[in-house]
Design an enzyme around this catalytic site. Sequence first.
Site, short mmCIF file in Angstrom:
data_model
loop_
_atom_site.label_atom_id
_atom_site.label_comp_id
_atom_site.label_asym_id
_atom_site.label_seq_id
_atom_site.Cartn_x
_atom_site.Cartn_y
_atom_site.Cartn_z
N HIS A 1 -5.36 -33.36 17.91
CA HIS A 1 -4.30 -34.26 18.38
C HIS A 1 -3.55 -33.36 18.86
CE1 HIS A 1 -6.29 -37.77 16.61
NE2 HIS A 1 -6.77 -36.89 15.80
N LYS B 1 0.85 -1.12 -0.08
CA LYS B 1 0.14 -0.08 -0.05
C LYS B 1 0.89 1.18 -0.01
CE LYS B 1 -3.43 2.13 2.90
NZ LYS B 1 -4.44 2.39 3.92
N LYS C 1 9.43 -0.97 14.28
CA LYS C 1 10.04 -0.43 12.85
C LYS C 1 10.96 0.48 13.07
CE LYS C 1 5.78 -1.02 10.07
NZ LYS C 1 4.69 -0.07 9.35
N GLY D 1 -4.92 -2.01 4.90
CA GLY D 1 -4.05 -2.98 4.56
C GLY D 1 -4.80 -4.32 4.81
N ARG D 2 -5.28 -4.40 6.01
CA ARG D 2 -5.92 -5.66 6.41
C ARG D 2 -7.38 -6.06 5.90
NH1 ARG D 2 -4.77 -2.37 10.22
NH2 ARG D 2 -6.23 -1.58 11.89
N GLU E 1 -4.64 -6.63 14.83
CA GLU E 1 -4.34 -5.40 14.17
C GLU E 1 -5.37 -4.28 14.50
OE1 GLU E 1 -0.70 -4.83 11.72
OE2 GLU E 1 -2.44 -4.03 10.29
N GLU F 1 10.49 -4.72 4.46
CA GLU F 1 10.34 -5.95 4.10
C GLU F 1 10.15 -6.22 2.67
OE1 GLU F 1 8.74 -4.87 6.81
OE2 GLU F 1 9.00 -6.35 8.51
O1 F6P Z 1 3.30 -2.74 10.00
C1 F6P Z 1 1.66 -3.05 9.79
C2 F6P Z 1 1.38 -2.78 8.35
O2 F6P Z 1 1.26 -1.44 8.22
C3 F6P Z 1 -0.02 -3.41 8.03
O3 F6P Z 1 -1.01 -2.80 8.39
C4 F6P Z 1 0.03 -3.78 6.50
O4 F6P Z 1 -1.07 -4.58 6.26
C5 F6P Z 1 1.45 -3.97 6.27
O5 F6P Z 1 2.20 -3.41 7.44
C6 F6P Z 1 1.88 -4.02 4.90
O6 F6P Z 1 1.82 -2.48 4.35
P1 F6P Z 1 2.08 -2.19 3.15
O7 F6P Z 1 1.01 -2.74 2.14
O8 F6P Z 1 2.03 -0.46 3.01
O9 F6P Z 1 3.54 -2.69 2.59
#
Ligand code: F6P
Length: 549
Positions: A389, A211, A513, A272-273, A358, A217
């Site tokens: 199990h 987003k 972060k 995002g979620r 979240e 990452e």
């Molecule tokens: O760190 C949490 C977050 O901001 C989530 O809410 C989001 O889904 C995820 O990181 C990834 O963010 P982006 O889509 O901006 O890379």
Amino acid sequence: MNADGRTRLNQTPEWTALAKHREELGEVRLRELFAGDPGRGTAYTLRVGDLYIDYSKHLVTDDTLRLLRELALATDVFGLRDAMFGGERINTTEDRAVLHTALRAARDTVVEVDGENVVPAVHAVLDKMADFAGRVRSGEWTGHTGKRIRNVVNVGIGGSDLGPAMAYEALRAFTDRDLTVRFVSNVDGADLHEAIRDLDPAETLFIIASKTFTTIETVTNATSARGWLLNALKDEAAVARHFVALSTNAEKVAGFGIDTANMFEFWDWVGGRYSYDSAIGLSLMIAIGPDRFREMLDGFRLVDEHFRTAPAESNVPLLLGLLGVWYGNFHDAQSHAVLPYSHYLSKFTAYLQQLDMESNGKYVGRDGREVEWQTGPVVWGTPGTNGQHAYYQLIHQGTKLIPADFIGFAEPVAELSGEPAAQHDLLMANFFAQTQALAFGKTPDEVRGEGVPEELVPHKTFKGDHPTTTILARELTPSVLGQLVALYEHKVFVQGAVWNIDSFDQWGVELGKVLAKRVEPALTEGADVPGLDASTKALVATYRELRGR
Ligand code: F6P
């Protein structure tokens, strides 16, 4: 009193009435509730779309449900719902509208944000996605060397990973089996390495999903993926055929070197979620095809409409949200298990963890004050029967109250219809047996009746009264998946509304972060990071020593 002039939740008469009711009910026995009402097994059920919801095995009476609905009324859950659907900026800490429901709105719907109808843009992106997905699936969109795309790798994390990864798994039976679709999220290089090591770069399409397009990452993995591609194809121009982006941030996408013509847009009013039915679902759409993707959106919309219009008494997301409030706030339950009896839903609970935790893992209310009540539960679970199990022992005979959702299907997916029918019946026999055992347990007399020696009777007794919701559908189809996800989205919404928290921000992930950025130079260069605590300092020193630095 709240800063916004509202009475604090735990001082409202509706809250107090629930607390008193809980006290009066004492230890509710499900055996007694069922004995007292032979119709309970059908009366305490609801339907929405293709979903049959049985909530009879809950520690509730008609009074409980009435009092919970009164709490929802007092906290204006439906008022906030209407504000959300209406495009108001209900995400107050980020000053944003919350409109994932517009992502699945019908083409002719009008949903305005700041006076502008956003639905045409939603459908323009869906059409662009469908066109692209069609070209990849047909082989018309080729890689740089002219080879057909056979592998699709989605690079993203959190909401830009969990949704499409979960749905791809859930709908595997509907996917093009000639395509290899993988998901890379972790900044641990092992994730990307394992995802691409057996792939031909000339046949691989990377979908960079972010987003913000600033997530470390994703940017790191995307950079490594580009390196891998260029190492093989040795031509910068290859990036345009092998990388597309899903983002709200065109500037950053261009800065990374992806042609914005190959960018699929979404908007800041999509959390995002809550985003996998936006452009973030492109990998899924390539896998299942645009038609199936639209069927999934139809499923979402069906539950949206139900949530928006059904009266409180038959509103399923409202009910599920309120049941969570009942256990979290009036029974001290700390967690909530989601146990799908479908192997295809193996990532469903992990997906819900972000959606729920979240959204509602917050101790500060919308008014900026600390809440004085429990908020979001720990959400956990894996598919049955595996969990039976492993950890079900604790649910049955442990000391904790763990409300659980059981999700099951009458039919296996069509691809499995050639399998012996008994295999699915066996799965579902376990499904029904578990909720029965959890609810009604086994009394000491029943155990004795089986001839069990007296000293073993307490060990073999099951107290029961472990509450569950059963969600049953005919088959796990794209539409049913959409219905399930929308159900949980709105359940989470209901709880956030009752608890008076902003379910749509996520400030809690920021500190980690920032600190990671600060610590990194200490690891790589041995830099002296000012203000590092003694424990972290020693850990960093040990890490460097172990790495021979
Ligand atoms: O760190 C949490 C977050 O901001 C989530 O809410 C989001 O889904 C995820 O990181 C990834 O963010 P982006 O889509 O901006 O890379």
